[in-house]
Every structure is written in structure tokens, then in C-alpha cells.
Design an enzyme around this catalytic site. Sequence first.
Site, PDB file in Angstrom:
ATOM      1  N   LYS A   1       6.540   4.273  16.716  1.00  0.00           N
ATOM      2  CA  LYS A   1       6.465   3.183  15.736  1.00  0.00           C
ATOM      3  C   LYS A   1       7.635   3.281  14.772  1.00  0.00           C
ATOM      4  O   LYS A   1       7.850   4.323  14.144  1.00  0.00           O
ATOM      5  CB  LYS A   1       5.144   3.241  14.969  1.00  0.00           C
ATOM      6  CG  LYS A   1       4.915   2.028  14.066  1.00  0.00           C
ATOM      7  CD  LYS A   1       3.478   1.938  13.590  1.00  0.00           C
ATOM      8  CE  LYS A   1       3.217   0.643  12.838  1.00  0.00           C
ATOM      9  NZ  LYS A   1       1.790   0.477  12.483  1.00  0.00           N
TER      10      LYS A   1
ATOM     11  N   ASN B   1       0.836  -1.204   0.000  1.00  0.00           N
ATOM     12  CA  ASN B   1       0.000   0.000   0.000  1.00  0.00           C
ATOM     13  C   ASN B   1       0.868   1.251   0.000  1.00  0.00           C
ATOM     14  O   ASN B   1       1.973   1.258   0.538  1.00  0.00           O
ATOM     15  CB  ASN B   1      -0.960  -0.001   1.206  1.00  0.00           C
ATOM     16  CG  ASN B   1      -0.399   0.739   2.396  1.00  0.00           C
ATOM     17  OD1 ASN B   1      -0.433   1.969   2.472  1.00  0.00           O
ATOM     18  ND2 ASN B   1       0.156  -0.016   3.348  1.00  0.00           N
TER      19      ASN B   1
ATOM     20  N   ASN C   1       6.603  -1.207  11.274  1.00  0.00           N
ATOM     21  CA  ASN C   1       5.748  -0.754  10.186  1.00  0.00           C
ATOM     22  C   ASN C   1       5.960  -1.645   8.964  1.00  0.00           C
ATOM     23  O   ASN C   1       6.610  -2.696   9.059  1.00  0.00           O
ATOM     24  CB  ASN C   1       6.077   0.713   9.855  1.00  0.00           C
ATOM     25  CG  ASN C   1       4.879   1.500   9.372  1.00  0.00           C
ATOM     26  OD1 ASN C   1       4.113   1.029   8.549  1.00  0.00           O
ATOM     27  ND2 ASN C   1       4.708   2.713   9.881  1.00  0.00           N
TER      28      ASN C   1
ATOM     29  N   PHE D   1      -1.361   8.323   4.332  1.00  0.00           N
ATOM     30  CA  PHE D   1      -2.067   8.979   5.450  1.00  0.00           C
ATOM     31  C   PHE D   1      -3.375   9.634   5.001  1.00  0.00           C
ATOM     32  O   PHE D   1      -3.664  10.798   5.344  1.00  0.00           O
ATOM     33  CB  PHE D   1      -1.185  10.030   6.120  1.00  0.00           C
ATOM     34  CG  PHE D   1      -0.036   9.488   6.933  1.00  0.00           C
ATOM     35  CD1 PHE D   1       0.044   8.149   7.262  1.00  0.00           C
ATOM     36  CD2 PHE D   1       0.970  10.345   7.376  1.00  0.00           C
ATOM     37  CE1 PHE D   1       1.107   7.658   8.016  1.00  0.00           C
ATOM     38  CE2 PHE D   1       2.028   9.869   8.137  1.00  0.00           C
ATOM     39  CZ  PHE D   1       2.096   8.520   8.454  1.00  0.00           C
TER      40      PHE D   1
ATOM     41  N   ASN E   1       5.386   5.984   2.920  1.00  0.00           N
ATOM     42  CA  ASN E   1       4.532   6.577   1.894  1.00  0.00           C
ATOM     43  C   ASN E   1       4.386   8.094   1.980  1.00  0.00           C
ATOM     44  O   ASN E   1       3.650   8.694   1.205  1.00  0.00           O
ATOM     45  CB  ASN E   1       3.147   5.924   1.940  1.00  0.00           C
ATOM     46  CG  ASN E   1       3.234   4.428   1.718  1.00  0.00           C
ATOM     47  OD1 ASN E   1       3.993   3.968   0.872  1.00  0.00           O
ATOM     48  ND2 ASN E   1       2.493   3.662   2.509  1.00  0.00           N
ATOM     49  N   THR E   2       5.062   8.707   2.943  1.00  0.00           N
ATOM     50  CA  THR E   2       5.161  10.169   3.018  1.00  0.00           C
ATOM     51  C   THR E   2       6.634  10.512   2.808  1.00  0.00           C
ATOM     52  O   THR E   2       7.479  10.075   3.601  1.00  0.00           O
ATOM     53  CB  THR E   2       4.675  10.700   4.382  1.00  0.00           C
ATOM     54  OG1 THR E   2       3.289  10.383   4.538  1.00  0.00           O
ATOM     55  CG2 THR E   2       4.863  12.195   4.477  1.00  0.00           C
TER      56      THR E   2
END
Length: 399
Positions: free
Chosen positions: A250, A147, A281, A151, A214-215
Site C-alpha cells: 500500500k 485522522n 493511502n 495504528f 501517522n507513524t
Amino acid sequence: MHPGKLIVGKASKTRSMIIVGTGGILAFGAIGIWSGNEKFYRQFLSPFFASMDPEVSHRAAVFVAKHHLLKNRKYSDPQILKTRIGSLNLPNPVGMAAGFDKSAECMSGLARMGFGWIEIGSVTPLPQDGNPKPRVFRLQEDSAIINRYGFNNEGHRQVHERVLEFKTKYPSVIVGVNLGANKTSTDRIQDYCEGVKVFSDVADYLVINISSPNTPNLRELQQGDNLSDLLQRVIKVRNSQSRLVPLFLKVAPDLSEGDMKSICNCVSRKETRVDGLIVSNTTTSREILKTESNVKLEPGGLSGAPLENISTELVAKFYKELQGDIPIIGVGGVCDGAGAFRKITAGASAIQLYTALAFSGPGIVDRIKTELSTVLRSNGFDSIEDAVGSSPRKEADKK
């Protein structure tokens, strides 16, 4: 009979058959979802969902949980599964990981599934749509998902209202809020500080999530002075609130030995000490996949079964380096009681899952708890806490 009437009659019968057939299929699926039967889910529903767009499937699962389209369970958590993460008392150690319920829409439904605790988010100060679609990909052969959601969530204000309403009705259910930073933010650390301010009155614990791939550049906050600065600022804000909520960090699975030790050194210091670590993660690695499909080349975070060994080994490393001084939550690839047990004996005080739910359905929660309680007893443990970190201790005893 006129030929036209014959054709109309056949067409009408065909439509009726299609409607009845479709209705039967939907009813069949609805009964399977409602029952929560894992075998039914794997044989019939999982292949159906696999043919759907994964994000549509995800939204459908949230809808089912939100509207309580599952029958009431008869399972009762055995005493052996009760445990603690610092000051948090859990009825069982199986938690819902962040990423499923991004905007706190279906917490009551998740609690009904049997999770001992629920983590929502990641939540950012401002609502954001996340990355362009498509952004979720199934790897059926590996029981894995890639994925790059980025966010996507409805923001602090809306999510806070939902968590407050839920906690007012169900104060005993442990709810954690996973905090993120907006993609366009000019001060990401301030975004986390704002999250601590907003949710300190309703959350049972807060998670500083700086490990999403993903950021862009977010994982840089895990490193050296960046992490120290981040933790000093958020802890200062946490300590200024009227309610002191446990603060977790995390981390990513893609850490070097030096990165891992640097994080341990930072989170152990008084001014930057956290109350728990979530390990880990999603991973950017693809070497652990069996599939030959080009889907594995899609950028994003990989979760699911292939991550199990990597995350469990990282749990053991953090536990050894921290000498059990800071509670660890083990995440990544848990799909059965044996996997949960491995993470606990490696050093995790509790575990979380998400991807396994997509492949096995809601029945997996009670199955993992049943299998875990059995394996605990068969190994001579009277509680989760007795088992935490027992593998490293046993290895040390052999030497």
C-alpha cells in the site's frame, strides 16, 4: 390540590415526556440504521453523527456492524461485477478498506453490507493504543475526514484468533490483513515479517502498509533501498510458509514522479515482486480542501471526496508504468458508481472505500454496485476485467 403535589405531578409528566421523546428518537434512528436507507442516513443520521465526536461515531458504526443491526439485504450481485485480483475471485469489486475494522471485530457485519471483500487492520505485533485523543476530525463541507489514529489495534494474537474463527465459519468471504509496525519498534521490517508469519494461515491476502502518515518516519520505507530491503525480507518469509498468500503493497498518494517510478521498478523485479498495489493511502495535502475551518490544520491523513482525483490519477500512472503487469486496487474518494468506474478504467482491478460509508451509511455499497453495473453496460463492457485500464488505452489510440 397542594402546590407541592402539583409541582411533583408536572415534573413527573415532564420526565415521562422526555423519556418517551428520547425513546422515540432512538427508535427512529434505530429503524433508519436497521433499514440501511441511504436517504434516511444522509438526512437524519449523518447530521446527528456529525455532532458527535468522530471517534465515538466510528465505534458506534463498528458496534452496529458487529451486532448485525442491519436488516438482511435483498440485493444480489450481478454477473458483470464478478472479477479477479490475481488469484482472488471476487463476487464484486467493492471492498472495505483498512482502517474501519482495525481489530477484526465486525467482519460478518461488513460482509452483510454487500462488500465483495474485506480488509482489516492495520495490525501490529503488539497491541497499541495509538496516538493521543482527539485524533479524528470531520470536514463536513468536503465530505472528508482527517485522522491520526496511529495504528491503534489489539495486536497479532487477538486479531488472528478472530480472523481464524471468522474464516472457519465463512471460508468464502475474502479477508485481507493489513500489516503495520509498532511505533516503538527498533526493527520495523521485522514487524512486517512477523505479521506475514502469523497471518499466512488465515488471510486471503496480506498488505504491507508503509504509507500511513501517522507513524513517524514510516513512509521512509517506500524509498529506494529501504523498500528493496523490506520486500526481500517479507517475501522470503512469505515463501517459507506452507501457504503462499498474495502480498500487496500500500503506497501513499504524496509521491513524486521519481518515487512512483522507483516503486514500480522495485515491485517488478523478481526478488521484490509483489502480487498487487493498493493506491492509495491518505494524503497530508490540504490544498484540495474547500473548508475554511481551522480543523483542516490538524495533522494526520486526509481521506474522502477531495482525494478522488489525486488517487485516480496515481492509479493511471502506476498502471501505465507497470503496463498492467501487477494488479492495482484503487482507493480514495470513491462515493458513487461513476467514481468507481473512473478508477477501474484508469487501471484498477477493484476498488475500496471507507470514508464514504461514514457520510452516506451502509446503503452506499449496493448503490455503488448498481451504478457501476449500469455504467459498465452503457459503455459496452461485459465485465470489470474488460474495463480495467481502458481509459489509458483509449488515450493512446487517439494519439
